[in-house]
Structure formats: C-alpha cells, structure tokens
Enzyme design. Sequence first.
Site, PDB file in Angstrom:
ATOM      1  N   ARG A 122      42.297  40.194  81.042  1.00  0.00           N
ATOM      2  CA  ARG A 122      41.883  41.120  79.975  1.00  0.00           C
ATOM      3  C   ARG A 122      41.224  40.428  78.786  1.00  0.00           C
ATOM      4  NH1 ARG A 122      46.897  43.482  81.326  1.00  0.00           N
ATOM      5  NH2 ARG A 122      46.555  45.242  82.734  1.00  0.00           N
ATOM      6  N   LYS A 144      26.375  39.518  74.357  1.00  0.00           N
ATOM      7  CA  LYS A 144      26.063  40.345  75.530  1.00  0.00           C
ATOM      8  C   LYS A 144      26.334  39.518  76.778  1.00  0.00           C
ATOM      9  CE  LYS A 144      22.495  43.527  73.906  1.00  0.00           C
ATOM     10  NZ  LYS A 144      21.069  43.912  74.031  1.00  0.00           N
ATOM     11  N   GLU A 186      10.680  33.947  73.586  1.00  0.00           N
ATOM     12  CA  GLU A 186      11.737  34.603  72.794  1.00  0.00           C
ATOM     13  C   GLU A 186      11.687  34.121  71.338  1.00  0.00           C
ATOM     14  OE1 GLU A 186      13.469  37.053  74.003  1.00  0.00           O
ATOM     15  OE2 GLU A 186      13.371  36.803  76.181  1.00  0.00           O
ATOM     16  N   LYS A 228      18.641  36.313  64.731  1.00  0.00           N
ATOM     17  CA  LYS A 228      19.478  37.038  65.692  1.00  0.00           C
ATOM     18  C   LYS A 228      20.864  37.264  65.101  1.00  0.00           C
ATOM     19  CE  LYS A 228      20.944  37.862  70.290  1.00  0.00           C
ATOM     20  NZ  LYS A 228      20.782  37.720  71.709  1.00  0.00           N
ATOM     21  N   GLU A 238      24.359  47.369  69.353  1.00  0.00           N
ATOM     22  CA  GLU A 238      23.019  47.931  69.555  1.00  0.00           C
ATOM     23  C   GLU A 238      22.962  49.439  69.351  1.00  0.00           C
ATOM     24  OE1 GLU A 238      20.704  45.863  72.580  1.00  0.00           O
ATOM     25  OE2 GLU A 238      19.505  47.671  72.876  1.00  0.00           O
ATOM     26  N   ARG A 242      19.531  46.319  66.451  1.00  0.00           N
ATOM     27  CA  ARG A 242      19.530  45.268  67.483  1.00  0.00           C
ATOM     28  C   ARG A 242      18.480  45.537  68.561  1.00  0.00           C
ATOM     29  NH1 ARG A 242      24.629  42.000  70.213  1.00  0.00           N
ATOM     30  NH2 ARG A 242      23.326  40.759  71.586  1.00  0.00           N
ATOM     31  N   ASN A 246      14.496  43.701  71.546  1.00  0.00           N
ATOM     32  CA  ASN A 246      13.883  43.996  72.842  1.00  0.00           C
ATOM     33  C   ASN A 246      12.371  44.148  72.746  1.00  0.00           C
ATOM     34  OD1 ASN A 246      16.306  44.026  74.328  1.00  0.00           O
ATOM     35  ND2 ASN A 246      16.783  46.027  73.480  1.00  0.00           N
ATOM     36  N   HIS A 249      10.197  43.910  75.804  1.00  0.00           N
ATOM     37  CA  HIS A 249      11.068  43.924  76.979  1.00  0.00           C
ATOM     38  C   HIS A 249      10.907  45.177  77.840  1.00  0.00           C
ATOM     39  CE1 HIS A 249      12.746  40.429  75.074  1.00  0.00           C
ATOM     40  NE2 HIS A 249      13.684  40.288  75.982  1.00  0.00           N
ATOM     41  N   HIS A 253      10.013  44.306  81.387  1.00  0.00           N
ATOM     42  CA  HIS A 253      10.968  44.645  82.440  1.00  0.00           C
ATOM     43  C   HIS A 253      10.286  45.428  83.560  1.00  0.00           C
ATOM     44  CE1 HIS A 253      15.358  44.107  81.970  1.00  0.00           C
ATOM     45  NE2 HIS A 253      15.318  44.596  83.177  1.00  0.00           N
ATOM     46  N   HIS A 267      11.284  35.828  83.498  1.00  0.00           N
ATOM     47  CA  HIS A 267      11.571  36.802  82.443  1.00  0.00           C
ATOM     48  C   HIS A 267      10.766  36.511  81.158  1.00  0.00           C
ATOM     49  CE1 HIS A 267      13.843  39.549  79.945  1.00  0.00           C
ATOM     50  NE2 HIS A 267      14.156  38.553  79.123  1.00  0.00           N
TER      51      HIS A 267
HETATM   52  P1  NAD Z   1      18.653  30.159  83.979  1.00  0.00           P
HETATM   53  O1  NAD Z   1      20.007  30.147  83.457  1.00  0.00           O
HETATM   54  O2  NAD Z   1      18.436  30.631  85.380  1.00  0.00           O
HETATM   55  O3  NAD Z   1      18.010  28.718  83.813  1.00  0.00           O
HETATM   56  C1  NAD Z   1      16.707  28.483  84.304  1.00  0.00           C
HETATM   57  C2  NAD Z   1      16.656  27.270  85.232  1.00  0.00           C
HETATM   58  O4  NAD Z   1      16.747  26.098  84.440  1.00  0.00           O
HETATM   59  C3  NAD Z   1      17.798  27.207  86.226  1.00  0.00           C
HETATM   60  O5  NAD Z   1      17.301  26.754  87.443  1.00  0.00           O
HETATM   61  C4  NAD Z   1      18.732  26.146  85.644  1.00  0.00           C
HETATM   62  O6  NAD Z   1      19.482  25.471  86.621  1.00  0.00           O
HETATM   63  C5  NAD Z   1      17.771  25.236  84.970  1.00  0.00           C
HETATM   64  N1  NAD Z   1      18.275  24.499  83.820  1.00  0.00           N
HETATM   65  C6  NAD Z   1      19.083  24.937  82.837  1.00  0.00           C
HETATM   66  N2  NAD Z   1      19.227  24.018  81.883  1.00  0.00           N
HETATM   67  C7  NAD Z   1      18.521  22.945  82.290  1.00  0.00           C
HETATM   68  C8  NAD Z   1      18.271  21.664  81.725  1.00  0.00           C
HETATM   69  N3  NAD Z   1      18.722  21.332  80.520  1.00  0.00           N
HETATM   70  N4  NAD Z   1      17.499  20.802  82.435  1.00  0.00           N
HETATM   71  C9  NAD Z   1      16.979  21.151  83.641  1.00  0.00           C
HETATM   72  N5  NAD Z   1      17.145  22.356  84.197  1.00  0.00           N
HETATM   73  C10 NAD Z   1      17.927  23.231  83.537  1.00  0.00           C
HETATM   74  O7  NAD Z   1      17.671  31.071  83.096  1.00  0.00           O
HETATM   75  P2  NAD Z   1      17.515  31.325  81.529  1.00  0.00           P
HETATM   76  O8  NAD Z   1      16.065  31.553  81.328  1.00  0.00           O
HETATM   77  O9  NAD Z   1      18.208  30.340  80.710  1.00  0.00           O
HETATM   78  O10 NAD Z   1      18.283  32.701  81.322  1.00  0.00           O
HETATM   79  C11 NAD Z   1      17.856  33.882  81.951  1.00  0.00           C
HETATM   80  C12 NAD Z   1      19.007  34.837  82.022  1.00  0.00           C
HETATM   81  O11 NAD Z   1      19.447  35.120  80.691  1.00  0.00           O
HETATM   82  C13 NAD Z   1      18.677  36.157  82.641  1.00  0.00           C
HETATM   83  O12 NAD Z   1      19.689  36.489  83.564  1.00  0.00           O
HETATM   84  C14 NAD Z   1      18.696  37.143  81.486  1.00  0.00           C
HETATM   85  O13 NAD Z   1      19.097  38.427  81.873  1.00  0.00           O
HETATM   86  C15 NAD Z   1      19.703  36.511  80.585  1.00  0.00           C
HETATM   87  N6  NAD Z   1      19.569  36.868  79.164  1.00  0.00           N
HETATM   88  C16 NAD Z   1      20.675  37.293  78.516  1.00  0.00           C
HETATM   89  C17 NAD Z   1      20.597  37.615  77.172  1.00  0.00           C
HETATM   90  C18 NAD Z   1      21.833  38.017  76.432  1.00  0.00           C
HETATM   91  O14 NAD Z   1      21.732  38.419  75.282  1.00  0.00           O
HETATM   92  N7  NAD Z   1      22.993  37.882  77.030  1.00  0.00           N
HETATM   93  C19 NAD Z   1      19.380  37.509  76.481  1.00  0.00           C
HETATM   94  C20 NAD Z   1      18.263  37.046  77.181  1.00  0.00           C
HETATM   95  C21 NAD Z   1      18.355  36.731  78.534  1.00  0.00           C
HETATM   96  N1  GLY Z   2      18.553  39.771  74.007  1.00  0.00           N
HETATM   97  C1  GLY Z   2      18.705  40.969  73.287  1.00  0.00           C
HETATM   98  C2  GLY Z   2      20.003  41.087  72.587  1.00  0.00           C
HETATM   99  O1  GLY Z   2      20.796  40.176  72.571  1.00  0.00           O
HETATM  100  O2  GLY Z   2      20.265  42.123  72.034  1.00  0.00           O
END
Ligand code: NAD
Ligand code: GLY
Length: 369
Positions: A122, A144, A186, A228, A238, A242, A246, A249, A253, A267
């Site tokens: 939990r 998030k 971003e 942020k 949101e 917030r 987006n 996005h 998307h 992305h």
């Molecule tokens: P990811 O986590 O897939 O990383 C991208 C690639 O880089 C992966 O292959 C990873 O292994 C590699 N990598 C990571 N760090 C590295 C490093 N220092 N050196 C070499 N390789 C490295 O992708 P991302 O772009 O970081 O994140 C995308 C995800 O984030 C999506 O799922 C998206 O939905 C999510 N997201 C969430 C929020 C939120 O607010 N929670 C906001 C934006 C995006």
């Molecule tokens: N990435 C959008 C948010 O965190 O609200």
Amino acid sequence: MSVTIPVGLGDRAYDVRIGGGLMAEAGAHIRPLLKRGRVAVVSDATVWALHGEALTSALARADIVASPVIVPAGEGSKSFEMLARVSDDLLALELDRGDLIVAFGGGVVGDLAGFAAAIYKRGIDFVQVPTTLLAQVDSSVGGKTAIDTPRGKNLIGAFHQPRLVLADLDVLATLPARELACGYAEIIKYGLLGDFSFFEWLETNVHAVLDRDVDALVRAVGRSVEMKAEIVAEDEKEAGRRALLNLGHTFGHAIEAEMGFGDALKHGEAVGVGMAQAFRFSAKLGLCPTQDAVRAQAAIKAAGLPTTLADVRPEPFAADALIAHCGQDKKAEGGKLTFVLARGIGDAFVAKDVDRAALKAFLIEEGAV
Ligand code: NAD
Ligand code: GLY
C-alpha cells in the site's frame, strides 16, 4: 556547479538535486531517508551495466546494501507483466515500509518503479535517480507513475511523489545523442509554454546543451525543473495548470499512436513535431503571431528534432485517424478536443472544445489526407 530545487508539496515536499558527480554522493543523500541500510534498486539492463557499479559502491560507502531488480530496457517494460515481476522480486527481498526503492534509469524505469512503490504494501517510499535527460527534466519530478496496456500508454497508474530526486549530469555522458535530443524537446517545451527569456537562452545555447556542457546543462535542467516544480506544487493532480506541461503532446501522441510507439519515432521526437504543430495551429486560428510559430519551429529544428509530418515519414498520415487519437487523449473531456495552444512564445494556455473542422483543415494543410 549544482543546484537544489524544492518541490513544495507540504508534508510530501522534496528536493531535486541537479549537478555533476551527484551519484558518488548518493549514499549520503539517501541514508537519512532510511530506517535501516536497505534499498532495492530498480534499473534497466543497459543503465545497470553502465552505471550500476558506481551507484552500488556509492551506497555501500554509506552502509546501504542495494539489491538490484533489473528489467529489460525499453517501453515494453511498462507492462502489467513486468509490474508483477518487479513486485514479486520486492516481496522476495522482504522489503518493508521502512525501506526504500531507488528508481535508477530513464522514464521507463521511473514510471514502473514509481508505480510499484505506490502499490507495494500500500505504498513505500522511493527515490528517483534519473539517467536520461528526459527523465531529469520531466518524468522524475511530479509524481506521475504508470504502466501501459495494449489499449494505450500510461493508462494505469498513480500519483506517488518521490522523497528525493538526484539528477547526476555526468551519467548523460553515455546517453545516445538521439535520446539527448528527445530530452531537449521537453526542455524547450518549458520555454515555449511559459518563459520567453529561457526560450531565447536556449536559442543561443542549444549546441552547448547538446554537447553536454555541464554549466549549460545545469541551467537548462535547473530552469526546466524549477518550472515543473512550481506548476506541480500548484496543481499536483492536473486539475488545471499542470495540463500546460502537455504542450505538443496531443498532436505528438496522435502521431506516435499512428507510428506504433516504437523506435521509428521516439516520444521526444513526436513532442517536437507536436509543439511545432501546436504553434502553427495557434497561428492558423489567429491566436498567435505567425512569426512566433516560425521561430518556435526553427528552435526545435535546431536540435535536430522533426517539426513536420513529412519529417516523420514520406507517406501521408490520415487526418481522421489523427483526430480520433486526439479525442482519446487523457485531457479530453466529454468527447471534446482539448489542446494546449499558445498566444505567443512563452504564453501557452489550455483550449477546451477545439473545433474538429478547423483541426481537420489544419491537418490537411500540414500534409495529412
Ligand atoms: P527510457 O527510460 O526508455 O530510456 C531511453 C533509453 O536510454 C533506454 O534504452 C535506456 O536503457 C537508455 N539509457 C538510460 N539512461 C542511459 C544512460 N545514462 N546512458 C546510456 N543509455 C541510457 O526512456 P525515457 O525517454 O527516459 O523515458 C520515456 C518514458 O517516460 C515513457 O514511458 C514516458 O511515458 C515516460 N514519461 C513519464 C513522465 C512522467 O511525468 N511520469 C513524463 C514524461 C515521460
Ligand atoms: N509530463 C507531464 C506531467 O508531468 O504532468
């Protein structure tokens, strides 16, 4: 050089530390959050192979035993199956509520480990140690967490704030250039949505940021996180402002969905096109000066990001399919189309009930059929 940015959420407030060499100090930062010297580190195989040893020994220097829970790299790990596996691994480690999970990786690991932390017994505390530029400026901050389902991305999740974010800029040395550009999308988003002078600074310093100059990164990541943090502190769940985060996005998307959420279009690249489209659409609707749309597009393109549908693929997209995806966006309410549009660079707003016919005419102008 480093900065600390507080996220002001009352009794759930936390700091985001940004700078070079922070991973070596991870133990000292994390130890005060622990009841005993135990953590589980959720990471992906790529990050773990490159940086796992450095993190483990930094934690060991503060008498923290770190148990790794490693998932495959890539979006595919944000699944129910992987959530079940990670949860079971955490149970097998007999982690209790006084222990803590460290999410060590990009946004995929952060979202997955954060969601596991939200539901494990939990709710258990977690710390974000983001290793991609995108995760440092966006996903590690704000609480998030989510996984994907075959019906769409991030549809199952929870708000669960971390106790601390440690963004070590040195780990970006191993990040592929394409991933770095995705994080830059971003970063420029923050300038475009609410800070004209930051946008101007980025126009001049785009190459310093992409060349991983530490001073430039501290400024770029720091200002992004500051914006942020301010927005999240005001509107954590949101309900209003917030949604500005987006920007780009909804269009992005829709394009990603048509491209199949794979490696063909990442992305951050989709967000690049989406932000340029949001500005061009705003200009077409008479909301924003055309020269601002042109300038926004040039600044996104300067980072090597795509800005048009034709940059994504030569075959035209179907306008109706894109519009259908826009209608399924999480911001959509009562079937109405919601977009983040702009009155100019640094002045975005949420537009509810966007006219479908105007959207279709715009997409056709953009080369969709
Ligand atoms: P990811 O986590 O897939 O990383 C991208 C690639 O880089 C992966 O292959 C990873 O292994 C590699 N990598 C990571 N760090 C590295 C490093 N220092 N050196 C070499 N390789 C490295 O992708 P991302 O772009 O970081 O994140 C995308 C995800 O984030 C999506 O799922 C998206 O939905 C999510 N997201 C969430 C929020 C939120 O607010 N929670 C906001 C934006 C995006
Ligand atoms: N990435 C959008 C948010 O965190 O609200």
